[in-house]
Scaffold this active site. Structure first.
Site, PDB file in Angstrom:
ATOM      1  N   VAL A 105       0.791  -1.297   0.155  1.00  0.00           N
ATOM      2  CA  VAL A 105       0.184   0.016  -0.178  1.00  0.00           C
ATOM      3  C   VAL A 105       0.897   1.315   0.014  1.00  0.00           C
ATOM      4  O   VAL A 105       2.338   1.220   0.342  1.00  0.00           O
ATOM      5  CB  VAL A 105      -1.154   0.075   1.295  1.00  0.00           C
ATOM      6  CG1 VAL A 105      -2.010  -1.239   1.187  1.00  0.00           C
ATOM      7  CG2 VAL A 105      -0.354   0.011   2.351  1.00  0.00           C
ATOM      8  N   ASN A 106       0.355   2.386  -0.182  1.00  0.00           N
ATOM      9  CA  ASN A 106       0.859   3.589  -0.173  1.00  0.00           C
ATOM     10  C   ASN A 106       1.495   4.224   1.202  1.00  0.00           C
ATOM     11  O   ASN A 106       0.770   3.874   2.030  1.00  0.00           O
ATOM     12  CB  ASN A 106       0.054   4.844  -1.090  1.00  0.00           C
ATOM     13  CG  ASN A 106      -1.397   4.461  -0.492  1.00  0.00           C
ATOM     14  OD1 ASN A 106      -2.039   3.615  -0.330  1.00  0.00           O
ATOM     15  ND2 ASN A 106      -1.977   5.782  -0.411  1.00  0.00           N
ATOM     16  N   SER A 139       5.915  -2.484   0.698  1.00  0.00           N
ATOM     17  CA  SER A 139       6.108  -0.832   0.739  1.00  0.00           C
ATOM     18  C   SER A 139       7.296  -0.445   1.165  1.00  0.00           C
ATOM     19  O   SER A 139       7.963  -1.205   2.032  1.00  0.00           O
ATOM     20  CB  SER A 139       4.646  -0.397   1.670  1.00  0.00           C
ATOM     21  OG  SER A 139       3.729  -0.599   0.927  1.00  0.00           O
ATOM     22  N   LEU A 156      12.092  -1.531  -8.621  1.00  0.00           N
ATOM     23  CA  LEU A 156      11.757  -1.118  -9.995  1.00  0.00           C
ATOM     24  C   LEU A 156      11.429   0.227  -9.997  1.00  0.00           C
ATOM     25  O   LEU A 156      11.180   1.065  -9.008  1.00  0.00           O
ATOM     26  CB  LEU A 156      10.281  -1.732 -10.325  1.00  0.00           C
ATOM     27  CG  LEU A 156       9.107  -1.271  -9.575  1.00  0.00           C
ATOM     28  CD1 LEU A 156       8.631  -0.101 -10.160  1.00  0.00           C
ATOM     29  CD2 LEU A 156       8.040  -2.328  -9.758  1.00  0.00           C
ATOM     30  N   PHE A 213      20.510   7.914  -2.387  1.00  0.00           N
ATOM     31  CA  PHE A 213      21.989   7.947  -3.246  1.00  0.00           C
ATOM     32  C   PHE A 213      21.550   8.341  -4.517  1.00  0.00           C
ATOM     33  O   PHE A 213      22.253   8.929  -5.295  1.00  0.00           O
ATOM     34  CB  PHE A 213      22.506   6.519  -3.164  1.00  0.00           C
ATOM     35  CG  PHE A 213      23.542   6.464  -2.092  1.00  0.00           C
ATOM     36  CD1 PHE A 213      23.064   6.571  -0.896  1.00  0.00           C
ATOM     37  CD2 PHE A 213      24.836   6.376  -2.513  1.00  0.00           C
ATOM     38  CE1 PHE A 213      24.150   6.538   0.249  1.00  0.00           C
ATOM     39  CE2 PHE A 213      25.865   6.215  -1.418  1.00  0.00           C
ATOM     40  CZ  PHE A 213      25.386   6.361  -0.127  1.00  0.00           C
ATOM     41  N   LYS A 270      22.019  12.404 -15.675  1.00  0.00           N
ATOM     42  CA  LYS A 270      21.297  13.181 -16.732  1.00  0.00           C
ATOM     43  C   LYS A 270      20.761  14.577 -15.831  1.00  0.00           C
ATOM     44  O   LYS A 270      19.831  14.420 -15.135  1.00  0.00           O
ATOM     45  CB  LYS A 270      20.065  12.395 -17.185  1.00  0.00           C
ATOM     46  CG  LYS A 270      20.369  11.672 -18.433  1.00  0.00           C
ATOM     47  CD  LYS A 270      19.516  11.706 -19.585  1.00  0.00           C
ATOM     48  CE  LYS A 270      19.750  11.249 -20.644  1.00  0.00           C
ATOM     49  NZ  LYS A 270      19.444   9.679 -20.979  1.00  0.00           N
ATOM     50  N   CYS A 287       8.199   8.978  -5.133  1.00  0.00           N
ATOM     51  CA  CYS A 287       8.987   8.279  -4.024  1.00  0.00           C
ATOM     52  C   CYS A 287      10.389   9.343  -3.659  1.00  0.00           C
ATOM     53  O   CYS A 287      10.647   9.505  -2.360  1.00  0.00           O
ATOM     54  CB  CYS A 287       9.532   6.820  -4.242  1.00  0.00           C
ATOM     55  SG  CYS A 287       8.210   5.915  -4.346  1.00  0.00           S
ATOM     56  N   LYS A 296      11.361  12.365  -3.193  1.00  0.00           N
ATOM     57  CA  LYS A 296      11.097  13.421  -2.148  1.00  0.00           C
ATOM     58  C   LYS A 296      10.516  12.570  -0.926  1.00  0.00           C
ATOM     59  O   LYS A 296      10.937  12.911  -0.068  1.00  0.00           O
ATOM     60  CB  LYS A 296      10.223  14.127  -2.780  1.00  0.00           C
ATOM     61  CG  LYS A 296      10.005  15.538  -1.957  1.00  0.00           C
ATOM     62  CD  LYS A 296       9.254  16.731  -2.567  1.00  0.00           C
ATOM     63  CE  LYS A 296       9.147  17.987  -1.857  1.00  0.00           C
ATOM     64  NZ  LYS A 296       8.491  18.972  -2.312  1.00  0.00           N
TER      65      LYS A 296
END
Ligand code: NAD
Ligand code: UGA
Length: 462
Positions: A90-91, A131, A163, A226, A267, A276, A278
């Site tokens: 879950v979030n 999570s 992922l 990182f 880049k 994610c 932040k």
């Protein structure tokens, strides 16, 4: 052996992760559950191209297993009851209230899952944290699960997901590593082995790493910190490049060829987005502060400060170059997703650039190949900078890039969609106001070619 898996949370992680487990383990029944009825209905849409998450290759994998050993359901209780192993996916957003507001991870959804499992479970279960969680969350989950009084035994594992969106399928099929943390006693290790056995169906054994549970939880926050730090580091240099005549892409190449540094994640851009980076760094900062480690907290907070600065200065630069006013000027925004190959817009730099330009009374026309109109308005409304009506007035969303650029004073490229490179830029130029500006927040387009056509082209760090 595990025969029945339940995954709570059918989002960007739960959906794709379970689709791959179902594909690679046809002997395991995998049920993905969610409270969000619309999301589940979309996962079950007979036309598999309508599944709620756009990821290259995902719909074909879902089509292969759905209805065979992969199921999507809103019946959370039955799925928990049947499962030997339950993934919590879950979030875990940043808290928007109370202690830790704006910093700490909001663990209410995690706790609700733990309480639901405690209530429903009648047989022993392995509960897997999928999570991203603050280090030591497993002990809270354990506490809740161990007080059911019904004799059911639980093992808690940490199995963070690495992922990246847009490449989720490739990342899941061929992960750099799978990380599994568990208790170090015999029962804990037995549970770890059961999860190792699942991944071993397609991941080479030497890439399945097992650790203690706290290392596993903290490795996930560390990895994201990182990665984000690299982007902020290169972006900080991009500003220096703009002052000195150095080229950020040349610097990235020059330092990336040093094996110790490596070439990935260098880049320069309008700033990192996504759900994610932040939130996970804020969470890390909060954890460090809660242990009194203020220097550690300040160190990581700077990654976010630099990112916010990069996005804000990109928007400011547009205003500056357009003769210090964009009021009433038409500006095209190409790309709204936080990166290419996804329809996810969470924390996308485009939202903040658009917000800044709207504050300067620009008229925006937005085009993104995968993001729907209602999402763009939802994102802007969510900021609560101005009433919904003003967002509608200031922003037009179109489904054709040429229409987006028609009659504009400037174009801002905010997502690195490959298709942007293939546009007929000569045609676009001919239909723009002059001088025609391009602000390339992704260093995506061919500077020489665009300047030959007549554009005033400005990339980041150039
Ligand atoms: P998401 O918001 O897309 O999905 C979460 C889902 O959980 C939602 O559909 C929500 O309705 C559901 N949910 C919440 N509480 C529930 C409950 N009690 N019962 C049933 N369903 C419930 O989130 P996501 O992007 O999949 O992220 C999930 C977790 O994975 C987060 O901790 C995130 O940090 C982590 N993560 C995300 C990514 C990514 O690329 N998005 C990658 C790695 C890790
Ligand atoms: C990131 C991590 O890469 C995953 O390993 C992690 O699992 C995931 O967060 C998570 O925990 O949610 P994601 O956010 O999906 O994945 O995408 P990234 O490829 O990491 O890109 C993040 C942001 O950084 C994007 O806005 C991207 O455009 C930006 N970025 C990335 C740059 O600006 N420059 C780069 O060199 C790389």
């Amino acid at each position: 052996m595990i025969k029945n898996i339940c995954c709570i949370g059918a989002g960007y992680v739960g959906g794709p992760t379970m689709a791959i487990i179902a594909q690679k383990c046809p002997h395991i029944k995998v049920t993905v559950v969610d409270l969000n009825e619309k999301r589940i209905a979309d996962w079950n849409d007979p036309n598999v191209d309508n599944i709620p998450i756009y990821e290259p290759g995902l719909s074909a994998i879902v089509a292969e297993s759905r209805g065979r050993n992969l199921f999507f359901s809103t019946d959370v209780d039955s799925a928990i009851d049947e499962a030997d192993m339950i993934f919590i996916s879950v979030n875990t957003p940043t808290k928007t209230y109370g202690v830790g507001k704006g910093m700490a991870a909001d663990l209410k959804y995690i706790e609700l899952c733990a309480r639901q499992i405690a209530k429903i479970a009648k047989s022993d279960k392995i509960v897997v944290e999928k999570s991203t969680l603050p280090v030591r969350t497993a002990s809270a989950i354990k506490n809740i699960l161990e007080h059911t009084g019904n004799g059911v035994k639980f093992q808690i594992l940490s199995n963070p997901e690495f992922l990246a969106e847009g490449t989720a399928v490739a990342d899941l099929l061929n992960p750099d590593r799978v990380l599994i943390g568990g208790d170090t006693d015999a029962e804990g290790q037995k549970a770890v082995q059961k999860l190792v056995d699942i991944y071993s169906n397609w991941v080479p054994k030497n890439q399945i790493l097992t650790t203690n549970i706290w290392s596993s939880e903290l490795s996930k926050l560390t990895a994201n910190a990182f990665l984000a730090q690299r982007v902020s580091s290169i972006n900080s240099m991009s500003e220096l490049c703009e002052k000195t005549g150095a080229e950020i892409s040349e610097i990235a190449k020059a330092i990336g060829m040093d094996n110790r540094i490596g070439s990935e994640f260098l880049k320069s851009s309008v700033g990192f987005g996504g759900s994610c980076f932040k939130k996970d760094i804020l969470n890390l900062v909060y954890i460090a502060k809660s242990y009194g480690l203020n220097e550690v907290a300040d160190y990581w907070e700077q990654v976010i400060i630099m990112n916010d600065h990069q996005t804000a200065r990109f928007a400011k630069n547009i205003v500056k170059k357009l003769y210090n006013t964009v009021s009433g000027k038409k500006i095209a925004i190409l790309g709204w997703a936080f990166k290419k190959d996804t329809n996810d817009t969470r924390e996308s730099a485009a939202i903040y650039v658009a917000d800044n330009l709207l504050a300067e009374q620009a008229n925006l026309v937005v085009f993104d190949p995968k993001v729907k109109e209602h999402q763009i308005y939802t994102d802007l409304n969510h900021l609560a900078t101005r009433p919904h009506g003003e967002n509608i007035e200031g922003v037009t969303v179109v489904d054709n890039p040429y229409e987006a650029c028609n009659e504009t004073h400037a174009i801002a490229i905010l997502t690195e969609w490959e298709e942007f490179k293939t546009y007929d830029w000569e045609k676009i130029y001919n239909h723009m106001q002059k001088p025609a500006f391009i602000f390339d927040g992704r260093n995506l387009l061919d500077k020489n070619e665009l300047e030959r056509i007549g554009f005033v082209y400005q990339a980041v760090g150039s």
